[in-house]
Design a protein around this motif. Structure first.
Motif, PDB file in Angstrom:
ATOM      1  N   LEU A  33       0.967  -1.309   0.108  1.00 13.25           N
ATOM      2  CA  LEU A  33      -0.169   0.003  -0.066  1.00 13.25           C
ATOM      3  C   LEU A  33       0.777   1.351  -0.100  1.00 13.25           C
ATOM      4  O   LEU A  33       0.506   2.111  -0.621  1.00 13.25           O
ATOM      5  N   LEU A  34       1.747   1.237   0.872  1.00 11.16           N
ATOM      6  CA  LEU A  34       2.717   2.549   0.816  1.00 11.16           C
ATOM      7  C   LEU A  34       3.534   2.628  -0.388  1.00 11.16           C
ATOM      8  O   LEU A  34       3.397   3.899  -1.073  1.00 11.16           O
ATOM      9  N   ALA A  35       3.726   1.698  -0.952  1.00  8.61           N
ATOM     10  CA  ALA A  35       4.412   1.791  -2.325  1.00  8.61           C
ATOM     11  C   ALA A  35       3.586   2.431  -3.508  1.00  8.61           C
ATOM     12  O   ALA A  35       3.809   3.112  -4.298  1.00  8.61           O
ATOM     13  N   LYS A  36       2.102   2.012  -3.526  1.00  3.86           N
ATOM     14  CA  LYS A  36       1.148   2.497  -4.162  1.00  3.86           C
ATOM     15  C   LYS A  36       1.023   3.848  -3.945  1.00  3.86           C
ATOM     16  O   LYS A  36       0.391   4.647  -4.932  1.00  3.86           O
ATOM     17  N   LEU A  37       1.266   4.445  -2.858  1.00  6.51           N
ATOM     18  CA  LEU A  37       0.611   5.914  -2.622  1.00  6.51           C
ATOM     19  C   LEU A  37       1.476   6.955  -3.892  1.00  6.51           C
ATOM     20  O   LEU A  37       0.627   7.727  -4.245  1.00  6.51           O
ATOM     21  N   LYS A  38       2.564   6.663  -3.797  1.00  5.36           N
ATOM     22  CA  LYS A  38       3.189   7.699  -4.863  1.00  5.36           C
ATOM     23  C   LYS A  38       2.618   7.388  -6.218  1.00  5.36           C
ATOM     24  O   LYS A  38       2.891   8.226  -7.154  1.00  5.36           O
ATOM     25  N   CYS A  39       2.444   6.144  -6.627  1.00 12.35           N
ATOM     26  CA  CYS A  39       1.958   5.773  -8.103  1.00 12.35           C
ATOM     27  C   CYS A  39       0.728   6.491  -8.065  1.00 12.35           C
ATOM     28  O   CYS A  39       0.433   7.017  -9.308  1.00 12.35           O
TER      29      CYS A  39
END
Length: 160
Positions: A33-39
């Motif tokens: 989820l954290l990695a997807k925030l910037k996406c």
């Protein structure tokens, strides 16, 4: 309240509580989820949310803790490095008047990652654990992500 604000508030609550993250599957999905925030959001939008400073500080502490506990989080490190790589890549495009604070956290994260890899080598030699550094593709991917994090404040990273 914006959707991003709600997500970031939820991230902060999960990290502040932390008990749910003791379950490896939840921990891994949370890192994803954290990695997807910037996406899904621009750094400008993330920086402008209420309480950004506290949230990014909490995420940085979580990342550092995860890197230090590599035996628990080895499959999730890629997602955390992806988050920081994407955040650092976006720094030149930030148009917000608010400080993004990434030059504060990038050296700490890169230093902790490198230290954890050295501790991993000691674990392999001393305890005979399986050597994840033998996986050249994963190692290359992690170092590629880390290179962007290191470059954000190259002189500081070289001195630590």
């Amino acid at each position: 309240k914006s959707y991003l604000q709600s997500i970031m508030d939820g991230v902060k609550k999960v990290l502040d509580n932390g008990s749910i993250l003791s379950e490896p599957a939840c921990y891994h999905q949370f890192c994803r989820l954290l990695a997807k925030l910037k996406c899904n959001y621009q750094l400008n939008e993330i920086v402008d949310i209420e309480g950004y400073e506290s949230i990014i500080d909490t995420i940085a502490k979580f990342t550092i803790s995860s890197l230090e506990n590599w035996h628990f989080s080895s499959n999730s490190i890629h997602y955390l490095l992806t988050l920081w790589q994407r955040l650092c890549t976006a720094v030149p495009y930030v148009k917000s008047d608010k400080a993004h604070a990434l030059p504060v956290y990038a050296p700490q994260i890169s230093k902790t990652f490198l230290k954890s890899r050295l501790e991993l080598v000691l674990g392999v030699l001393r305890d005979g654990i399986e050597d994840p550094l033998d996986d050249v593709a994963t190692l290359h991917q992690q170092l590629d992500l880390l290179s962007t994090v290191v470059r954000i404040v190259y002189p500081t990273n070289c001195n630590t």
